[in-house]
Design a protein around this motif. Structure first.
Motif, mmCIF file in Angstrom:
data_model
loop_
_atom_site.group_PDB
_atom_site.id
_atom_site.type_symbol
_atom_site.label_atom_id
_atom_site.label_comp_id
_atom_site.label_asym_id
_atom_site.label_seq_id
_atom_site.Cartn_x
_atom_site.Cartn_y
_atom_site.Cartn_z
ATOM 1 N N ASP A 46 0.834 -1.208 0.000
ATOM 2 C CA ASP A 46 0.000 0.000 0.000
ATOM 3 C C ASP A 46 0.866 1.254 0.000
ATOM 4 O O ASP A 46 0.509 2.273 -0.576
ATOM 5 N N ILE A 47 1.981 1.178 0.711
ATOM 6 C CA ILE A 47 2.941 2.288 0.773
ATOM 7 C C ILE A 47 4.267 1.692 0.311
ATOM 8 O O ILE A 47 4.665 0.621 0.796
ATOM 9 N N LEU A 48 4.934 2.360 -0.633
ATOM 10 C CA LEU A 48 6.199 1.821 -1.132
ATOM 11 C C LEU A 48 7.303 2.861 -0.919
ATOM 12 O O LEU A 48 7.200 3.994 -1.386
ATOM 13 N N ILE A 88 9.159 7.728 -8.359
ATOM 14 C CA ILE A 88 8.060 8.167 -7.474
ATOM 15 C C ILE A 88 6.751 8.242 -8.270
ATOM 16 O O ILE A 88 5.693 7.796 -7.799
ATOM 17 N N GLN A 89 6.832 8.785 -9.477
ATOM 18 C CA GLN A 89 5.612 8.863 -10.311
ATOM 19 C C GLN A 89 5.087 7.465 -10.616
ATOM 20 O O GLN A 89 3.884 7.217 -10.600
ATOM 21 N N LEU A 90 5.994 6.546 -10.899
ATOM 22 C CA LEU A 90 5.612 5.166 -11.216
ATOM 23 C C LEU A 90 4.889 4.514 -10.029
ATOM 24 O O LEU A 90 3.883 3.806 -10.206
ATOM 25 N N ILE A 91 5.370 4.761 -8.832
ATOM 26 C CA ILE A 91 4.728 4.216 -7.624
ATOM 27 C C ILE A 91 3.308 4.764 -7.514
ATOM 28 O O ILE A 91 2.349 4.017 -7.289
ATOM 29 N N GLY A 112 -0.944 3.271 -7.985
ATOM 30 C CA GLY A 112 -1.949 3.349 -6.924
ATOM 31 C C GLY A 112 -1.431 3.230 -5.507
ATOM 32 O O GLY A 112 -2.207 2.969 -4.585
ATOM 33 N N MET A 113 -0.125 3.409 -5.310
ATOM 34 C CA MET A 113 0.431 3.308 -3.943
ATOM 35 C C MET A 113 0.876 4.685 -3.444
ATOM 36 O O MET A 113 1.095 5.603 -4.220
#
Ligand code: DX5
Ligand code: ZN
Length: 219
Positions: A85-87, A101-104, A108-109
């Motif tokens: 949920d958080i990466l 960061i954009q990819l994460i 949806g995380m």
């Protein structure tokens, strides 16, 4: 917001994970903190996607996944599919941090960046507005049960100042050597999320330790 507690499963009983997952479910803990190590970025190897997926199946709380791996951009979708949920990725492990960061977020995380103890806060100034959370390492990453590095207090104050100056809502997480004896000072300095591994899982009564880390009155 009152502060959150994220017990690190690195110190859990891997022969009986279900037991520890259920214990965290019924405790006052807020997140599950999962440490992923590649044996290159840090001198240790922990666990990967199958273990995360199994924890996801039983957990009733968000999975906060801390990646101590080089080039984490290679696996963002896989971590989402496993249940993160958080990466969190390390500043020191990403060449194109903004893109990662954009990819994460695109997957949806919530996105976070971790800094090793030697990495200065000012390196975050052009990325912090894109982050949901900053993780300050208060030990050199790789192992549980290490001694808390005191300079972390200065770094918390610096990152807090940066967040306030830029009028952001970025959360501050501290990871490594966190225990009942330093929890209050960390919270008072500005920490939003405490990660604790050995202090929780090696204690006599982990449920009570989580309760105390949460700043609640003893049972
Ligand atoms: C260290 C990990 C931590 C670790 C914390 O590399 O990121 O999450 O498990 O363990 P303790 O709380 O025992 O220092
Ligand atoms: Zn961690």
């Amino acid at each position: 917001m009152s502060h959150l507690i994220a017990p690190s499963f690195l110190s859990a009983d891997f022969a009986n994970l279900e037991n520890d997952i259920k214990m965290i479910n019924k405790s006052n803990a807020d997140w599950f903190h999962l440490d992923i190590m590649d044996g290159m970025f840090v001198p240790n190897i922990s666990f990967g996607f199958p273990v995360i997926s199994h924890i996801k199946k039983y957990s009733e709380k968000p999975l906060d996944v801390h990646l101590m791996i080089y080039k984490p951009e290679r696996y963002i979708k896989e971590f989402r599919n496993a249940g993160a949920d958080i990466l969190t990725v390390h500043y020191e492990a990403c060449t194109h941090l903004h893109g990662t960061i954009q990819l994460i977020k695109d997957n949806g995380m919530k996105a976070a960046v971790a800094l090793n103890p030697h990495t200065p806060i000012n390196l975050l100034s052009d990325i912090i507005a894109d982050l949901d959370m900053v993780l300050l390492m208060s030990v050199n990453p790789g192992f549980g049960g290490q001694k808390f590095i005191n300079n972390t207090y200065n770094k918390i104050a610096q990152v807090k100042k940066l967040i306030t100056e830029k009028q952001l809502n970025t959360l501050i997480q501290v990871d490594g050597g966190v225990a009942i004896n330093n929890a209050k000072q960390l919270i008072d300095t500005g920490v939003d999320i405490l990660v604790a591994g050995s202090a929780v899982f090696n204690s006599q009564n982990p449920i009570e330790t989580i309760h105390l880390l949460k700043g609640l009155r003893p049972f």
